[in-house]
Design an enzyme around this catalytic site. Sequence first.
Site, PDB file in Angstrom:
ATOM      1  N   CYS A 128      26.477 -19.388  49.461  1.00 58.51           N
ATOM      2  CA  CYS A 128      26.905 -18.358  48.512  1.00 58.51           C
ATOM      3  C   CYS A 128      25.814 -18.062  47.496  1.00 58.51           C
ATOM      4  CB  CYS A 128      28.204 -18.764  47.824  1.00 58.51           C
ATOM      5  SG  CYS A 128      28.105 -20.331  46.929  1.00 58.51           S
ATOM      6  N   CYS A 161      -1.738 -23.875  15.248  1.00 62.89           N
ATOM      7  CA  CYS A 161      -1.968 -25.295  14.979  1.00 62.89           C
ATOM      8  C   CYS A 161      -1.549 -25.613  13.547  1.00 62.89           C
ATOM      9  CB  CYS A 161      -3.444 -25.636  15.190  1.00 62.89           C
ATOM     10  SG  CYS A 161      -3.861 -27.355  14.758  1.00 62.89           S
ATOM     11  N   CYS A 209      -5.125 -27.420  11.671  1.00 62.54           N
ATOM     12  CA  CYS A 209      -6.292 -26.634  11.237  1.00 62.54           C
ATOM     13  C   CYS A 209      -5.976 -25.155  11.046  1.00 62.54           C
ATOM     14  CB  CYS A 209      -7.443 -26.787  12.226  1.00 62.54           C
ATOM     15  SG  CYS A 209      -7.168 -25.969  13.810  1.00 62.54           S
ATOM     16  N   CYS A 249      -4.858 -28.512  20.769  1.00 63.66           N
ATOM     17  CA  CYS A 249      -5.625 -27.510  20.027  1.00 63.66           C
ATOM     18  C   CYS A 249      -7.095 -27.591  20.441  1.00 63.66           C
ATOM     19  CB  CYS A 249      -5.483 -27.750  18.525  1.00 63.66           C
ATOM     20  SG  CYS A 249      -6.507 -26.648  17.504  1.00 63.66           S
ATOM     21  N   CYS A 307      -9.201 -28.615  17.251  1.00 61.69           N
ATOM     22  CA  CYS A 307      -9.073 -30.014  16.820  1.00 61.69           C
ATOM     23  C   CYS A 307      -9.433 -30.995  17.931  1.00 61.69           C
ATOM     24  CB  CYS A 307      -7.643 -30.289  16.351  1.00 61.69           C
ATOM     25  SG  CYS A 307      -7.126 -29.349  14.904  1.00 61.69           S
ATOM     26  N   HIS A 333      30.806 -22.011  42.896  1.00 64.47           N
ATOM     27  CA  HIS A 333      30.689 -20.931  43.876  1.00 64.47           C
ATOM     28  C   HIS A 333      30.045 -19.724  43.213  1.00 64.47           C
ATOM     29  CE1 HIS A 333      31.646 -18.301  47.214  1.00 64.47           C
ATOM     30  NE2 HIS A 333      32.300 -17.481  46.405  1.00 64.47           N
TER      31      HIS A 333
END
Length: 557
Positions: free
Chosen positions: A164, A317, A320, A377, A380, A461
Amino acid sequence: MSTLLRAPSQTSADDDDDDEEKGLEPEELEARKEAREEKDLARRHRAVAQAAARFRRGEPRRAGEKRRYRTFEAGLDEEEGQCERAEGEEDEEEEEEKKEEKKKNGGEASSSKNLAPTLRHRSSSWENQFQPGLTKEFIRLRKESLWTPGNELGAGLRNLGNTCFMNAALQCLSHTAPLTDFFVGTLLWQKDVHRENPNGTGGKLAEAFAALLSDLFAESSNKQAINPRAFKNTVSRFAPQFSGTRQHDCQEFMSYLLDGLHEDLNRVSKKPYNEIPDANGRPDEVVAAEQWKLHLLRNRSIIVDIMQGQLKSTLTCQTCGFVSVKFDPFMYLSLPVSAAATSTEKTGGDAAEVDLDALLEAFLEPEELTGDEQWFCSKCKKHVDAVKKFDLWKLPPVLIIHLKRFKYSRLGIRTQKLNTLVRFPLQNWDLEGHTFAAQRDHPTYDLYAVSRHMGGAGSGHYNAIVRGRSAHQWTLFDDARRSTASESNVQDRNAYLLFFQRRAMADVGYRRQSVSNPSNWPHKLPANELEIIVGDAAASSSGACTTDASFEDSTRA
């Protein structure tokens, strides 16, 4: 394309083009190849439309036109049927037919009306659904009568043992007008099928889907239901997870099928490696268009044309402050029902009922990424806490909404189903307030199909409720059974997948996406800026815009 089919004046020019292409990059070669193919197809479509127009005016048939009609009826390529013949070229077969017709009419030449090939004529109500242009004439040439008032709703599908989930998805997709027109109405899939794509099935899935659609909407068939065994066998061959009689998720099956059809019909022969450049402070629409071009360099198919939009993804981020912006394609939107229900509870509302717009707003809300979900990041050089934000940038002609009703354990096992009633519009769903960028066409959508799930997390179903193109009546497809449905059946706690079609598609059709024709992209930028984004691809395919504009007429819903 064989040089035997080119006009003499074109051969030398094409040879010069071949010499020019020797030193080009693969990306530029691909763009040129695509532009030539699009131009070739558009020219053939124009030839058929012009021939049909002459027949309507009662003008005599020109040499080669009967073969042209026959070729397009069968969906063959130009080289196979040689549908393009120079005007005035002798056609021996045609001349013989004329002589025989003269004998039958006692030596009299037959009237021009009798020279027209036999075409299946639709009722005026059916024809009014198509705008004047190439589409109307091209679709009239097909062998099967499709979407007439008597068979605009297909047959049911027999359950092969817990299938189904498959039947419900197929009913919704088969009543997606531009998709079915592509496979059965115009047979365009035969031109686009990519049998050498290592990511596809060698065209087998596309073939099986086309055959299934032909059976579902066959004019000569009086069956209430058909057996999809052949289609399921093809799916099981390439996706063993769907073999046997286990129950599966309808959305997961639909996702596999659309991905498979995309790869089988991908018009890209070789996918280049692309690096996504940084935004570097440029306008979002320019960056979005640039990244759409990179997407099209690897993905161009009917699925991209009608079902793929673009999301803006912003990651910030928290350490930073670096911001990463990307524009990613999407084929459907998965909206967590739990998020909106939680939000409703916090504001004192009834969590048992939410609005679809509220679900969408919750999806677009900023999300904090912490703990195991931290983001890496690039500035970073480590995983950090971040804030993620989605924005709807470009919406596709066909918009599929997945209502995420199920919760899963860490092992991927369903643990809970949310029976929250989601209220959604059946017509005129205006998404302008949800989109972050201007749209080429106003984002107003009408619902045409719903896949429903009855039951709990462990079992249940599926069935589907769809609406025909010209009918306002809803029809329930419950495996092999077909019956009338009410709007209350459509909008209940069982709704799982929602299929919307952009209202403007009835007037403008859908735009075939290509690298060489940025005028068909969903982005609203001046032509000169789009050409800069495309680069040499646009310059090397002058006239491509005219080509695609002509082809666009053959892609109306």
